[in-house]
Write a protein that holds these residues in place. Structure first.
Motif: not given
Length: 526
Positions: A500-508
């Motif tokens: 979830d943390r990786i995906q959030k940073v990737g989306l940003i």
């Protein structure tokens, strides 16, 4: 609750938790195999060269001369007969078809049950944690179990399933192997499970998964075959035939790029684990080549060009050559910046360093080309499917994004990975691609596809330690992603998952690149 019940019936909980525990030794996998790789390399150098050996590759045409700036290997789907993938000295007989290769390497007719952890070639320096231990190499008598400690009820069930399989009664064979899987999941695998290593149990479970894979392939049910192929790799990632069966299932589903990647990995693992039969190696590479060609001809939205890597060749020169050869795919031209590519070689992996290539793609759609180029700039391969990285994604918004962009981006990403063994951007990059796709499929409420993609991501993660050396940080990330995928499959949720943390940073990150593109569209602001 229904999904959890199904997973429990398949015994996925206990087996995959054993796999996760085994990943604690990830950084040491390649080191333990290193000695064998050196031995293989020396043996292959000393082996006499076969005269008149047919070559179905591009290396022979390029390895004898230094690539010049204007040299390029072009794969043109409009003129398949002119493709350098097939432009090698003409063989005296046509190469076998993919179906013939599958018959020889995958659909093996066994007189008796021959467990794959027995046949499986493993370096002599491997620790007991690998399937090459002395215990696992013991040959079995025709009337007794391959392992003296295999539970007799399980052994007899496997014998019956194997007999049905040899008689081509695949429905009955499937029933028996499913029964064996149930016995294994209930702990009826070894006579004394407390004295058995987890690796031995994994080997038996993987063997059962491979049998289920073949049965489903014979029954023309490639979706179910693919699910079991993924699980056989998770349990036994070092065995090359598991990856070939995965490739066969992908081929039946016409997912040729993913079939090519599975075959590439099988080719590499065959050498890594000590395989020395030239005929088997060439069959694998011919299958890999056939899958690449099918992948190229099956896509009309983009075209590709492989260029022998040379440091002095400039990007502008590559694009100029591409424009001359592919005039209909110039809306956006992109060269993959992350890692070099390899194409099927007749020579074994270590005997000569395989010729490496850069991959250039041209697109008919500017929107698709820009999406791929923007994706290549990010730290992790995550593409944004929402207006803002902080807004919730609705099913309607997910469907709109999938129809307009997602289903076009994913095949391109799969093709790029079909000839790239490792990614220098992030070792777990390929698995992250699949985890992100699984997340999108979850928003689309396509549960079966999401489950299959999660298993595919776990298979990628399980295989990764055999493909490249991992730092301690990368190994920890691999463990966290594997645990997150397992939790998602089991329907569990954790407040602070690594994914979830990786995906959030990737989306940003992707959102920032998209905002920059929108800003620069205005000529006055540019």
């Amino acid at each position: 609750s229904g999904k959890n019940q199904t997973l429990q019936q398949m015994g996925i909980h206990a087996e995959l938790k054993v796999v996760l525990n085994r990943l604690n030794d990830i950084p040491n996998v390649k080191n333990q195999l290193g000695h064998s790789r050196v031995e293989n390399k020396e043996n292959m150098k000393m082996a006499p060269k076969r005269k008149g050996k047919q070559r179905h590759n591009v290396e022979k045409a390029s390895s004898k001369r230094k690539p010049a700036a204007d040299e390029s290997l072009v794969v043109n789907k409009k003129a398949r007969a002119d493709s350098p993938l097939t432009h090698s000295p003409q063989p005296q007989s046509s190469p076998p078809s993919p179906e013939d290769i599958e018959t020889q390497l995958i659909h093996i007719d066994e007189e008796g049950i021959s467990f794959e952890f027995v046949e499986h070639m493993v370096p002599s320096c491997s620790s007991s944690g690998h399937r090459g231990s002395e215990k696992a190499q013991c040959r079995h008598e025709p009337t007794g179990p391959a392992f003296p400690c295999i539970h007799r009820e399980l052994w007899q069930t496997l014998q019956k399933g194997n007999t049905c399989f040899r008689n081509k009664d695949y429905e009955a064979a499937l029933e028996k192997f499913s029964e064996a899987q149930q016995l294994c999941s209930k702990g009826t695998a070894m006579t004394n499970p407390y004295e058995s290593s987890p690796e031995d149990i994994d080997s038996i479970a993987s063997f059962i998964e491979t049998k289920l894979t073949i049965c489903y392939l014979k029954l023309e049910n490639p979706d179910e075959a693919l699910n079991h192929a993924h699980r056989s790799i998770i349990l036994n990632p070092a065995y090359f035939r598991n990856h070939l069966r995965q490739a066969a299932a992908f081929r039946c589903l016409e997912r040729y790029s993913e079939a090519a990647r599975s075959t590439m990995i099988a080719s590499y693992l065959y050498w890594l684990m000590g395989g020395s039969e030239q005929h088997t190696s060439e069959l694998i590479k011919q299958y890999w080549q056939a899958m690449i060609e099918e992948a190229i001809t099956s896509h009309d939205s983009f075209s590709v060009m492989y260029t022998p890597f040379a440091a002095e060749v400039k990007a502008a020169k590559i694009k100029s050559v591409f424009a001359k050869r592919h005039p209909n795919y110039l809306a956006q031209v992109h060269t993959d910046p992350h890692g070099l590519h390899v194409l099927p070689q007749s020579d074994n992996w270590p005997s000569l360093n395989p010729q490496q290539y850069s991959l250039t793609l041209g697109f008919k759609s500017y929107h698709l080309g820009r999406a791929i180029e923007r994706l290549s700039k990010t730290t992790v391969p995550i593409f944004s499917e929402r207006k803002s990285p902080y807004c919730l994604l609705t099913k309607r918004a997910a469907e709109r994004y999938w129809d307009n962009t997602g289903k076009k981006v994913v095949p391109v990403m799969d093709f790029i990975s079909s000839t790239k063994l490792t990614d220098d951007r992030c070792p777990c990059g390929r698995a992250i691609e699949k985890l992100h796709l699984a997340s999108l499929l979850g928003h689309l409420e396509r549960v079966d596809e999401q489950s299959q993609v999660l298993n595919q991501a776990m298979a990628e993660l399980a295989t990764l330690p055999y493909l490249q050396d991992l730092s301690q940080e990368d190994a920890e990330l691999l463990q966290l992603l594997m645990a997150d995928a397992m939790d998602t499959l089991e329907g569990e949720s954790a407040p602070t998952r690594a994914w979830d943390r990786i995906q959030k940073v990737g989306l940003i990150e992707d959102f920032l690149y998209e905002a920059e593109d929108d800003y620069l569209k205005n000529k006055k602001l540019r």
